[in-house]
Motif scaffolding. Structure first.
Motif, short mmCIF file in Angstrom:
data_model
loop_
_atom_site.label_atom_id
_atom_site.label_comp_id
_atom_site.label_asym_id
_atom_site.label_seq_id
_atom_site.Cartn_x
_atom_site.Cartn_y
_atom_site.Cartn_z
N TRP A 1 4.40 9.11 -7.41
CA TRP A 1 5.57 8.65 -8.16
C TRP A 1 6.33 9.84 -8.76
CZ3 TRP A 1 7.40 8.92 -13.18
CH2 TRP A 1 8.50 8.10 -13.45
N ILE A 2 5.61 10.75 -9.41
CA ILE A 2 6.26 11.87 -10.09
C ILE A 2 7.05 12.75 -9.12
CG2 ILE A 2 5.79 14.02 -11.35
CD1 ILE A 2 3.45 12.53 -12.71
N THR A 3 6.56 12.89 -7.89
CA THR A 3 7.23 13.77 -6.92
C THR A 3 8.22 13.01 -6.03
OG1 THR A 3 5.42 13.49 -5.32
CG2 THR A 3 5.25 15.34 -6.88
N GLU B 1 0.83 -1.21 0.00
CA GLU B 1 0.00 0.00 0.00
C GLU B 1 0.87 1.26 0.00
OE1 GLU B 1 -3.90 2.00 0.59
OE2 GLU B 1 -3.37 -0.05 0.08
N THR B 2 0.49 2.21 -0.86
CA THR B 2 1.16 3.50 -0.90
C THR B 2 0.51 4.45 0.10
OG1 THR B 2 1.68 3.20 -3.25
CG2 THR B 2 1.75 5.46 -2.40
N PRO B 3 1.29 5.15 0.92
CA PRO B 3 0.69 6.07 1.89
C PRO B 3 -0.15 7.14 1.20
CG PRO B 3 3.02 5.73 2.36
CD PRO B 3 2.76 5.09 1.03
N VAL B 4 -1.25 7.53 1.82
CA VAL B 4 -2.08 8.61 1.30
C VAL B 4 -1.41 9.94 1.63
CG1 VAL B 4 -4.32 9.76 1.46
CG2 VAL B 4 -4.17 7.25 1.60
N ARG B 5 -1.27 10.78 0.61
CA ARG B 5 -0.63 12.09 0.81
C ARG B 5 -1.62 13.18 0.40
NH1 ARG B 5 4.37 9.96 1.73
NH2 ARG B 5 5.05 8.28 0.32
N SER B 6 -1.68 14.24 1.17
CA SER B 6 -2.62 15.32 0.90
C SER B 6 -2.18 16.09 -0.34
CB SER B 6 -2.68 16.28 2.09
OG SER B 6 -1.46 16.99 2.20
N PRO B 7 -3.14 16.76 -1.04
CA PRO B 7 -2.76 17.60 -2.17
C PRO B 7 -1.73 18.65 -1.80
CG PRO B 7 -5.14 17.25 -2.15
CD PRO B 7 -4.60 16.67 -0.86
N ALA B 8 -1.82 19.20 -0.57
CA ALA B 8 -0.85 20.21 -0.15
C ALA B 8 0.56 19.62 -0.07
CB ALA B 8 -1.25 20.79 1.19
N ALA C 1 6.23 18.54 -5.24
CA ALA C 1 6.43 18.92 -6.64
C ALA C 1 7.38 20.10 -6.76
CB ALA C 1 5.09 19.25 -7.29
N LEU C 2 7.23 21.08 -5.86
CA LEU C 2 8.15 22.22 -5.89
C LEU C 2 9.56 21.78 -5.52
CD1 LEU C 2 5.89 24.94 -4.22
CD2 LEU C 2 6.61 24.84 -6.61
N ALA C 3 9.69 20.92 -4.51
CA ALA C 3 11.01 20.44 -4.11
C ALA C 3 11.68 19.65 -5.22
CB ALA C 3 10.88 19.59 -2.85
N ALA C 4 10.87 18.95 -6.03
CA ALA C 4 11.43 18.12 -7.11
C ALA C 4 12.01 18.96 -8.23
CB ALA C 4 10.34 17.21 -7.66
N SER C 5 11.77 20.28 -8.22
CA SER C 5 12.32 21.15 -9.25
C SER C 5 13.84 21.17 -9.23
CB SER C 5 11.78 22.58 -9.09
OG SER C 5 10.37 22.60 -9.18
N ARG C 6 14.44 20.71 -8.14
CA ARG C 6 15.91 20.71 -8.04
C ARG C 6 16.54 19.55 -8.80
NH1 ARG C 6 16.22 20.78 -1.61
NH2 ARG C 6 14.60 19.22 -2.03
N ALA D 1 8.63 17.50 -11.50
CA ALA D 1 7.21 17.40 -11.85
C ALA D 1 6.78 18.57 -12.73
CB ALA D 1 6.38 17.35 -10.57
N LEU D 2 7.23 19.77 -12.38
CA LEU D 2 6.88 20.95 -13.16
C LEU D 2 7.59 20.88 -14.51
CD1 LEU D 2 7.13 23.65 -10.35
CD2 LEU D 2 5.08 22.47 -11.19
N GLY D 3 6.83 21.09 -15.59
CA GLY D 3 7.40 20.97 -16.92
C GLY D 3 7.20 19.59 -17.54
N THR D 4 6.53 18.69 -16.81
CA THR D 4 6.18 17.38 -17.35
C THR D 4 4.71 17.43 -17.76
OG1 THR D 4 7.80 16.27 -15.94
CG2 THR D 4 6.04 14.91 -16.87
#
Length: 289
Positions: free
Chosen positions: A83-85, A8-15, A21-26, A93-96
């Motif tokens: 997965w994306i983040t 099972e994948t943990p449930v993560r809030s949209p926030a 997603a912002l952190a993944a910009s690096r 994630a941004l730009g995909t």
């Protein structure tokens, strides 16, 4: 045949997903030759009547059509974002962007069904605008696969590996204009509320301008669903396949036109701009035996 399901994948809030997603910009990967095979899963998900009704009303599906063909993909959205983040995805994630989508329904789903939702990273493809990749989605009911999808994403500007992306749909000659499709200014916000996809490019002109768009754009999956609501049989389908290539964004508010060529077992179709000149998406749907 029943399959062995991932953990099972943990449930993560949209926030939290937005922060990730912002952190993944690096991330700054070079050539990526293969993806980690760690999948994602959500077990015991119930097909909820109210959720289906909200989706159907927004996209134009009648109640008698049952659970719409594309609705199950909403159940996988948080898995795709997880997965994306994550570190499993080499790219920010941004730009995909969503390049193409293919859905195969093997048996109809019903209100109250309890299902397992599974995601697995798939193949890599080279594209003239960057790196294309597949996310393979699957829904099982009682251990049996009843629905699958391949969500093809494009990381714009990334060094590309893999075979050349062939596209999901070829040229479709002989289409004729069938209907007009209106997309009000709040379409993106309303679809975000039912799908969980709160990407800022869909929410308002102000937030979309931060990412280079002059106004908000409709979700491609809403545009596809809106077209299918007019093309599928009025009583729904048991087994069917639909594939689309997303071509150009539909700016909000906006008007589009539906072009198609129908047959006894399906249709070729495009959603074009109001003048009928520029395609927003190109697709095919077919009944399966």
């Amino acid at each position: 045949m029943a399959s062995r399901l991932p953990q099972e994948t943990p449930v993560r809030s949209p926030a939290l997903l937005a922060v990730r997603a912002l952190a993944a910009s690096r991330k700054k990967p070079g050539f990526v030759r293969r993806l980690p095979k760690r999948g994602r899963a959500r077990h015991g998900v119930t097909i909820e009547r109210d959720a289906v009704a909200r989706y159907a009303a927004l996209c134009g599906f009648a109640d008698r059509m049952g659970v719409p063909l594309l609705y199950p993909q909403l159940l996988s959205f948080d898995l795709a974002m997880d997965w994306i983040t994550s570190d499993d995805c080499p790219w920010p994630a941004l730009g995909t962007v969503h390049l193409a989508n293919r859905v195969v329904q093997l048996a109809p789903l019903a209100i109250g069904d309890r299902v397992d939702v599974l995601l697995q990273p798939g193949a890599l493809f080279s594209h003239d605008k960057g790196q294309a990749l597949n996310l393979d989605l699957r829904i099982e009911r009682g251990g049996q696969t009843v629905w699958t999808a391949t969500q093809t994403l494009l990381r714009i500007g990334a060094p590309a590996t893999g075979e050349a992306w062939p596209g999901a749909v070829g040229t479709l000659p002989g289409l004729s204009r069938q209907a007009e499709l209106d997309a009000p200014a709040d379409t993106g916000r309303r679809y975000a509320a039912v799908s969980g996809d709160y990407n800022p490019i869909h929410l308002s002109a102000l937030s979309a301008r931060l990412f280079g768009f002059r106004s908000a754009i409709a979700h491609g999956m809403w545009t596809q669903a809106r077209a299918l609501s007019l093309l599928l049989p009025p009583v729904g389908v048991n087994a069917a396949e639909v594939a689309v290539d997303f071509k150009a964004p539909l700016l909000l508010p906006g008007r589009a036109s539906l072009w198609s060529r129908r047959s006894a077992g399906g249709a070729d179709f495009e959603v074009r701009d109001a003048r009928g000149e520029k395609p927003h998406l190109r697709g095919q749907w077919r009944l399966l035996p």
